[in-house]
Design a protein around this motif. Structure first.
Motif, PDB file in Angstrom:
ATOM      1  N   ARG A 119       5.867   7.671  -3.722  1.00 57.41           N
ATOM      2  CA  ARG A 119       4.704   6.643  -3.633  1.00 57.41           C
ATOM      3  C   ARG A 119       4.877   5.879  -2.460  1.00 57.41           C
ATOM      4  NH1 ARG A 119       4.679   2.606  -7.703  1.00 57.41           N
ATOM      5  NH2 ARG A 119       6.866   2.499  -7.680  1.00 57.41           N
ATOM      6  N   LEU A 120       3.674   5.372  -1.972  1.00 50.30           N
ATOM      7  CA  LEU A 120       3.536   4.278  -0.740  1.00 50.30           C
ATOM      8  C   LEU A 120       3.022   2.999  -1.677  1.00 50.30           C
ATOM      9  CD1 LEU A 120       3.657   3.595   2.215  1.00 50.30           C
ATOM     10  CD2 LEU A 120       1.322   4.590   2.216  1.00 50.30           C
ATOM     11  N   VAL A 121       3.694   1.785  -1.370  1.00 50.42           N
ATOM     12  CA  VAL A 121       3.292   0.667  -2.048  1.00 50.42           C
ATOM     13  C   VAL A 121       3.007  -0.522  -0.895  1.00 50.42           C
ATOM     14  CG1 VAL A 121       4.440  -1.149  -3.788  1.00 50.42           C
ATOM     15  CG2 VAL A 121       4.957   1.273  -4.030  1.00 50.42           C
ATOM     16  N   ALA A 122       1.903  -0.947  -1.146  1.00 50.44           N
ATOM     17  CA  ALA A 122       1.590  -2.118  -0.284  1.00 50.44           C
ATOM     18  C   ALA A 122       1.319  -3.441  -1.180  1.00 50.44           C
ATOM     19  CB  ALA A 122       0.283  -1.749   0.508  1.00 50.44           C
ATOM     20  N   ASP A 123       2.479  -3.964  -1.770  1.00 48.39           N
ATOM     21  CA  ASP A 123       2.377  -4.692  -2.693  1.00 48.39           C
ATOM     22  C   ASP A 123       2.879  -6.474  -2.369  1.00 48.39           C
ATOM     23  OD1 ASP A 123       5.598  -4.304  -4.400  1.00 48.39           O
ATOM     24  OD2 ASP A 123       5.112  -5.087  -2.241  1.00 48.39           O
TER      25      ASP A 123
ATOM     26  N   THR B  17      -2.661  -2.535   5.027  1.00 51.34           N
ATOM     27  CA  THR B  17      -2.029  -3.747   6.110  1.00 51.34           C
ATOM     28  C   THR B  17      -0.858  -4.474   5.357  1.00 51.34           C
ATOM     29  OG1 THR B  17      -3.491  -5.341   5.195  1.00 51.34           O
ATOM     30  CG2 THR B  17      -4.147  -4.023   7.264  1.00 51.34           C
ATOM     31  N   GLY B  18      -0.142  -5.375   6.226  1.00 51.70           N
ATOM     32  CA  GLY B  18       0.943  -6.095   5.395  1.00 51.70           C
ATOM     33  C   GLY B  18       2.217  -5.047   5.264  1.00 51.70           C
ATOM     34  N   PRO B  19       3.161  -5.678   4.370  1.00 53.14           N
ATOM     35  CA  PRO B  19       4.350  -4.941   4.211  1.00 53.14           C
ATOM     36  C   PRO B  19       4.195  -3.754   3.625  1.00 53.14           C
ATOM     37  CG  PRO B  19       4.785  -7.233   3.811  1.00 53.14           C
ATOM     38  CD  PRO B  19       3.276  -6.848   4.043  1.00 53.14           C
TER      39      PRO B  19
END
Length: 166
Positions: free
Chosen positions: A82-86, A31-33
């Motif tokens: 890479r997929l980043v949800a930070d 979830t999120g950006p």
């Protein structure tokens, strides 16, 4: 995908690959950006007329976050990264008036699309969202207009990243 060809070959736009990875991330519960990092487009995905092509998006937990790979039925890796949800903060707002002033006169969309076609890039009606561009020194400012769909709010619709905007 008839709306995108390069050198006469119907290719899946890279923006669709981006959207597939973002959708896979959302489908896995992120979830999120979300953002992609270290993306490498290794092989184009060619779509034969009136034929399908299956791709798989694999999300792989890694020490550095989540790695992803987009591959075809024969194992060809088309993209990885890479997929980043930070939850990184939103980027600072741009001063569009100042950027416009630093750029040249607008070049209309048809001129741009003719120039692109001269280099082997063809954009069909579904991807022709460019209104105009203003070239400047080491930058270009572009204005896009997404087609309005009945009942839409004029945003990107069901997409995280509308395919015509990437």
């Amino acid at each position: 995908m008839r709306d995108h060809s390069v050198g006469g070959r119907a290719l899946l736009p890279a923006s669709v690959v981006v959207e597939m990875v973002l959708a896979a991330g959302r489908g896995s519960g992120l979830t999120g950006p979300l953002r992609l990092a270290d993306t490498v487009l290794e092989a184009p995905i060619e779509i034969a007329p009136d034929a399908g092509y299956q791709v798989a998006v694999e999300l792989i937990p890694a020490e550095s976050g989540i790695r992803y790979a987009v591959s075809g039925p024969t194992g060809t890796v088309h993209a990885q990264g890479r997929l980043v949800a930070d939850g990184a903060p939103a980027p600072e707002r741009l001063d569009i008036a100042a950027i416009t002033a630093a750029c040249g006169a607008p070049v209309d969309a048809e001129t741009c699309y003719r120039t692109l076609a001269g280099h082997g890039l063809r954009y069909g009606p579904g991807l022709r969202v460019l209104d105009h561009v203003r070239p400047g020194e080491r930058r270009v400012l572009a204005r896009f207009r997404l087609p309005q769909r009945p009942g839409s709010d004029g945003g990107t619709g069901p997409y995280d990243a509308h395919p015509a905007l990437l």
